[in-house]
Write a protein that holds these residues in place. Structure first.
Motif, mmCIF file in Angstrom:
data_model
loop_
_atom_site.group_PDB
_atom_site.id
_atom_site.type_symbol
_atom_site.label_atom_id
_atom_site.label_comp_id
_atom_site.label_asym_id
_atom_site.label_seq_id
_atom_site.Cartn_x
_atom_site.Cartn_y
_atom_site.Cartn_z
ATOM 1 N N GLU A 155 -0.594 -15.497 0.817
ATOM 2 C CA GLU A 155 0.171 -16.315 1.547
ATOM 3 C C GLU A 155 0.908 -15.848 2.841
ATOM 4 O O GLU A 155 1.029 -16.687 3.923
ATOM 5 C CB GLU A 155 1.186 -17.102 0.617
ATOM 6 C CG GLU A 155 0.513 -17.852 -0.461
ATOM 7 C CD GLU A 155 1.366 -18.453 -1.646
ATOM 8 O OE1 GLU A 155 2.606 -18.387 -1.304
ATOM 9 O OE2 GLU A 155 0.960 -19.380 -2.357
ATOM 10 N N GLU A 156 1.355 -14.525 2.737
ATOM 11 C CA GLU A 156 2.056 -13.952 3.780
ATOM 12 C C GLU A 156 1.669 -12.615 3.823
ATOM 13 O O GLU A 156 1.349 -11.915 2.762
ATOM 14 C CB GLU A 156 3.440 -13.884 3.682
ATOM 15 C CG GLU A 156 4.190 -15.414 3.915
ATOM 16 C CD GLU A 156 5.479 -15.275 3.528
ATOM 17 O OE1 GLU A 156 6.229 -14.724 4.384
ATOM 18 O OE2 GLU A 156 6.237 -15.756 2.482
ATOM 19 N N ILE A 157 1.447 -11.927 5.044
ATOM 20 C CA ILE A 157 1.050 -10.488 5.065
ATOM 21 C C ILE A 157 1.920 -10.016 6.277
ATOM 22 O O ILE A 157 2.141 -10.560 7.438
ATOM 23 C CB ILE A 157 -0.271 -10.321 5.086
ATOM 24 C CG1 ILE A 157 -0.495 -8.771 4.712
ATOM 25 C CG2 ILE A 157 -0.922 -10.700 6.337
ATOM 26 C CD1 ILE A 157 -1.940 -8.314 4.486
ATOM 27 N N GLY A 158 2.264 -8.613 6.252
ATOM 28 C CA GLY A 158 3.064 -8.140 7.179
ATOM 29 C C GLY A 158 3.360 -6.861 6.885
ATOM 30 O O GLY A 158 3.061 -6.167 5.964
ATOM 31 N N ASP A 159 4.311 -6.068 7.797
ATOM 32 C CA ASP A 159 4.639 -4.570 7.662
ATOM 33 C C ASP A 159 5.950 -4.433 7.693
ATOM 34 O O ASP A 159 6.874 -5.048 8.324
ATOM 35 C CB ASP A 159 4.006 -3.961 8.973
ATOM 36 C CG ASP A 159 2.119 -3.603 8.867
ATOM 37 O OD1 ASP A 159 1.990 -3.070 8.116
ATOM 38 O OD2 ASP A 159 1.906 -4.392 9.519
ATOM 39 N N GLU A 160 6.527 -3.672 6.772
ATOM 40 C CA GLU A 160 8.013 -3.493 6.550
ATOM 41 C C GLU A 160 8.237 -2.288 7.219
ATOM 42 O O GLU A 160 7.677 -1.196 7.461
ATOM 43 C CB GLU A 160 8.371 -3.133 5.242
ATOM 44 C CG GLU A 160 9.745 -2.462 4.758
ATOM 45 C CD GLU A 160 9.915 -2.072 3.468
ATOM 46 O OE1 GLU A 160 10.107 -1.087 3.023
ATOM 47 O OE2 GLU A 160 9.802 -2.884 2.357
ATOM 48 N N PRO A 161 9.163 -2.391 8.464
ATOM 49 C CA PRO A 161 9.159 -1.343 9.694
ATOM 50 C C PRO A 161 9.906 -0.140 8.955
ATOM 51 O O PRO A 161 10.772 -0.355 7.595
ATOM 52 C CB PRO A 161 10.199 -1.869 10.606
ATOM 53 C CG PRO A 161 10.948 -2.994 9.634
ATOM 54 C CD PRO A 161 9.940 -3.614 8.590
ATOM 55 N N ALA A 162 9.666 1.096 9.367
ATOM 56 C CA ALA A 162 10.357 2.273 8.844
ATOM 57 C C ALA A 162 11.937 2.132 9.270
ATOM 58 O O ALA A 162 12.223 1.820 10.331
ATOM 59 C CB ALA A 162 9.749 3.390 9.303
ATOM 60 N N ASP A 188 0.728 -0.887 0.064
ATOM 61 C CA ASP A 188 0.044 0.014 0.227
ATOM 62 C C ASP A 188 0.819 1.360 0.182
ATOM 63 O O ASP A 188 0.310 2.301 -0.013
ATOM 64 C CB ASP A 188 -1.025 0.229 1.321
ATOM 65 C CG ASP A 188 -0.298 0.013 2.516
ATOM 66 O OD1 ASP A 188 1.140 0.174 2.684
ATOM 67 O OD2 ASP A 188 -1.030 0.073 3.579
ATOM 68 N N GLY A 189 2.201 1.212 0.153
ATOM 69 C CA GLY A 189 2.759 2.283 -0.241
ATOM 70 C C GLY A 189 3.544 2.852 1.294
ATOM 71 O O GLY A 189 4.345 3.669 1.278
ATOM 72 N N THR A 190 2.853 2.346 2.280
ATOM 73 C CA THR A 190 3.241 2.900 3.728
ATOM 74 C C THR A 190 3.671 1.974 4.615
ATOM 75 O O THR A 190 3.732 1.963 5.756
ATOM 76 C CB THR A 190 2.002 3.369 4.386
ATOM 77 O OG1 THR A 190 0.950 2.329 4.489
ATOM 78 C CG2 THR A 190 1.114 4.462 3.514
ATOM 79 N N GLY A 191 4.095 0.668 3.902
ATOM 80 C CA GLY A 191 4.926 -0.426 4.689
ATOM 81 C C GLY A 191 3.885 -1.666 4.861
ATOM 82 O O GLY A 191 4.686 -2.873 4.687
ATOM 83 N N ARG A 192 2.559 -1.822 4.531
ATOM 84 C CA ARG A 192 1.718 -2.806 4.625
ATOM 85 C C ARG A 192 2.168 -3.496 3.154
ATOM 86 O O ARG A 192 1.994 -3.107 2.161
ATOM 87 C CB ARG A 192 0.364 -2.777 4.632
ATOM 88 C CG ARG A 192 -0.467 -3.847 5.112
ATOM 89 C CD ARG A 192 -0.248 -4.442 6.462
ATOM 90 N NE ARG A 192 -1.278 -5.698 6.555
ATOM 91 C CZ ARG A 192 -1.190 -6.196 7.771
ATOM 92 N NH1 ARG A 192 -0.198 -6.267 8.569
ATOM 93 N NH2 ARG A 192 -1.993 -7.085 8.140
ATOM 94 N N GLN A 193 2.360 -4.963 3.214
ATOM 95 C CA GLN A 193 2.804 -5.648 1.987
ATOM 96 C C GLN A 193 2.253 -7.181 2.236
ATOM 97 O O GLN A 193 2.278 -7.742 3.249
ATOM 98 C CB GLN A 193 4.183 -5.660 1.869
ATOM 99 C CG GLN A 193 4.815 -6.514 0.621
ATOM 100 C CD GLN A 193 6.308 -6.290 0.530
ATOM 101 O OE1 GLN A 193 6.801 -5.511 -0.286
ATOM 102 N NE2 GLN A 193 7.023 -7.307 1.049
ATOM 103 N N ALA A 194 1.737 -7.791 1.043
ATOM 104 C CA ALA A 194 1.212 -9.026 0.904
ATOM 105 C C ALA A 194 1.937 -9.525 -0.002
ATOM 106 O O ALA A 194 2.181 -9.259 -1.095
ATOM 107 C CB ALA A 194 -0.307 -9.115 0.648
ATOM 108 N N HIS A 195 2.220 -11.037 0.113
ATOM 109 C CA HIS A 195 2.975 -12.140 -0.771
ATOM 110 C C HIS A 195 1.943 -13.135 -1.064
ATOM 111 O O HIS A 195 1.177 -13.642 0.050
ATOM 112 C CB HIS A 195 4.225 -12.400 -0.470
ATOM 113 C CG HIS A 195 4.943 -13.483 -1.320
ATOM 114 N ND1 HIS A 195 4.874 -14.967 -0.666
ATOM 115 C CD2 HIS A 195 5.320 -13.565 -2.309
ATOM 116 C CE1 HIS A 195 5.475 -15.486 -1.914
ATOM 117 N NE2 HIS A 195 5.835 -14.703 -2.723
#
Length: 247
Positions: free
Chosen positions: A71-78, A48-55
């Motif tokens: 299959e996976e979802i999480g947040d990329e830390p700042a 979503d451009g703010t760190g939330r990412q799904a694979h």
């Protein structure tokens, strides 16, 4: 080859869980289905451009859209410390090249700077178009680098705004060909903002340099060679990333 990354609207992944379906449509869906021609079963990343990412994997492909099963979802830390590139406006799209490569190498925020020796001038409609072009360039580079966070593009800064950013940063560095301190020898703070200032083709004026040093900046050099404005910032960001987040 790593899974390609596509963007969805901010908040679209907030309530999504593993095993659920995410629909990718609009320009991104068209690019994924029609241009990239992803097929059922192929891996894909959406953010979503703010760190939330799904694979996940593509489960259905339609006309200008596709669906993936998460299959996976999480947040990329700042990132911390975070890197801010103050890039002077430059002719011949050299500034665009600078922010494009800088984004791929780890820039977290970009500040367009109307330096005293900048030939390019942003005023009125041209300022809005320039800002939009920088935003598109950074967004595309973020996708290329598979980063889940799109670097922010700050409003056009004049000398006063740059000096305020210098004073507020944890570490402010000004690339200057006459500097005696190598960038490679600078100790990075464990957290906070590292601000890197890059001038236009004509360089940073003595008055600007003096003002930034007075506000707390340090002048540094990359080496014995003099790089263009399109490559200097990227080279510096690569060095900083190599000593911190890539280590």
């Amino acid at each position: 080859m790593s899974a390609p990354l596509f963007f969805v609207d901010d908040g679209a992944l907030a309530a999504v869980a593993v095993g659920e379906a995410v629909r990718l449509d609009g320009p991104e869906g068209k690019h994924a289905a029609t241009v990239t021609r992803l097929a059922v079963g192929e891996e894909i990343l959406v953010a979503d451009g703010t760190g939330r990412q799904a694979h996940g994997r593509v489960s259905a492909v339609g006309r200008g859209e596709l669906t993936l099963t998460v299959e996976e979802i999480g947040d990329e830390p700042a990132a911390d410390p975070r890197f801010t590139l103050v890039q002077a406006l430059a002719k011949g799209d050299r500034d665009l090249l600078a922010i494009e490569v800088g984004t791929e190498l780890g820039v977290d925020e970009v500040v367009p700077w109307a330096a005293a020796r900048s030939v390019v001038v942003w005023r009125g409609e041209r300022a809005a178009k320039g800002q939009a072009k920088w935003e598109r360039t950074v967004r595309a580079a973020t996708k290329q680098a598979r980063r889940a966070r799109v670097p922010a593009i700050a409003p056009l800064a004049d000398r006063r705004a740059v000096l305020e950013r210098v004073a507020a940063a944890g570490l402010a560095l000004v690339l200057h060909e006459e500097a005696t301190e190598p960038l490679a020898s600078v100790d990075l703070p464990p957290s906070g903002e590292v601000l890197l200032v890059v001038g236009p083709e004509g360089g940073i004026s003595p008055e600007e340099t003096q003002a930034m040093v007075g506000a707390g900046a340090r002048t540094v050099r990359l080496g014995s060679t003099v790089l263009r404005t399109s490559t200097a910032g990227a080279a510096a960001i690569a060095l900083l990333s190599g000593r911190s987040r890539w280590a």
